[in-house]
Design an enzyme around this catalytic site. Structure first.
Site: not given
Length: 270
Positions: A205, A255
């Protein structure tokens, strides 16, 4: 006896590393750097920041705030995620890249894939976004072109397996008071021995993120992408202490999702 799948083998390996990772939480190094004080400019010792939640000066945002090329770091509650976070001493375990149109690209066990942001938000417990301050629209297009050219290609299982012992040995380089240049040289030296020569057509990733940015002519670091884990990407943010030398710190965007305890921390501040 049937041969176990790569995913099952990885899960067993990460489980076996959990105890060692727990010990490192107590004994592991914490990278430091001499930084100027925000108000006086006087030199002061900065420590690597492992905190990651809206209650720590952050904010919750909606996906429409994202821009193509934004880096997405996540953590879930599964065994693989917990094992990676313990070994890397980080609150994140996965990295993806935002492509626009509510889609993200990521390297997972099944290979390079593109999926919706909604699907990611449904799977992950924590999702936080960062942005390179110099990324242009043209470079974002080149990143998306790189992703499209690699969609469906195989996952770098060997690179992830080698990350585990490397993540443990590199702790020696990240002890407090080790100068940044020495730390960078030390980590790269251990990586040269531990990681060896790898293939450049398979990615895990965070390696995928580094290679995508390199393809756009905007490398995040000159270090080998195979030594970078999601926690390293996190520490490339502004105000933190990166483990290896970087070209420019990433800006915190916000977030998109926080674990229940993180949301509670934000609510207590209101």
């Amino acid at each position: 006896m049937p041969k176990p799948s790569p995913q099952a083998a990885m899960a067993r390996f990460l489980s076996s590393m959990t105890v060692l990772g727990t010990l490192l939480l107590a004994l592991g190094g914490c990278a430091t750097a001499i930084k100027p004080h925000a108000e006086t400019g006087a030199p002061m010792l900065g420590f690597q920041n492992k905190a990651l939640h809206p209650g720590n000066g952050g904010e919750l945002i909606a996906p429409d705030v994202l821009m193509p090329g934004d880096i997405i770091l996540t953590a879930e509650n599964g065994l693989n995620s917990v094992g990676i976070r313990l070994i890397t001493l980080s609150p994140v375990s996965h990295a993806a890249i935002y492509m626009g149109n509510q889609q993200i690209a990521e390297a997972v066990g099944s290979g390079i894939r593109i999926r919706s942001m909604d699907a990611m938000l449904g799977d992950e417990a924590t999702v936080v976004a960062f942005r390179h301050p110099d990324l242009t629209a043209g470079q974002a297009v080149r990143i998306n072109t790189f992703v499209a050219g690699h969609e469906g290609k195989k996952y770098n299982y060997l690179g992830v397996m080698l990350q585990a012992p490397f993540a443990l040995e590199r702790r020696l380089c990240e002890l407090p008071l080790v100068p940044s240049l020495v730390r960078d040289f030390c980590i790269r030296g251990i990586a040269a021995v531990q990681l060896g020569l790898g293939r450049n057509d398979q990615f895990f990733c965070s390696q995928f993120i580094l290679e995508a940015y390199r393809s756009a002519g905007l490398p995040l670091t000159d270090a080998d992408p195979r030594l970078i884990n999601p926690g390293d990407l996190l520490h490339m943010r502004e105000g933190d202490v990166p483990s290896i030398m970087i070209h420019k710190p990433l800006k915190y965007v916000g977030h998109l999702k926080a674990a229940p305890l993180m949301v509670a921390a934000e609510q207590l501040r209101q």
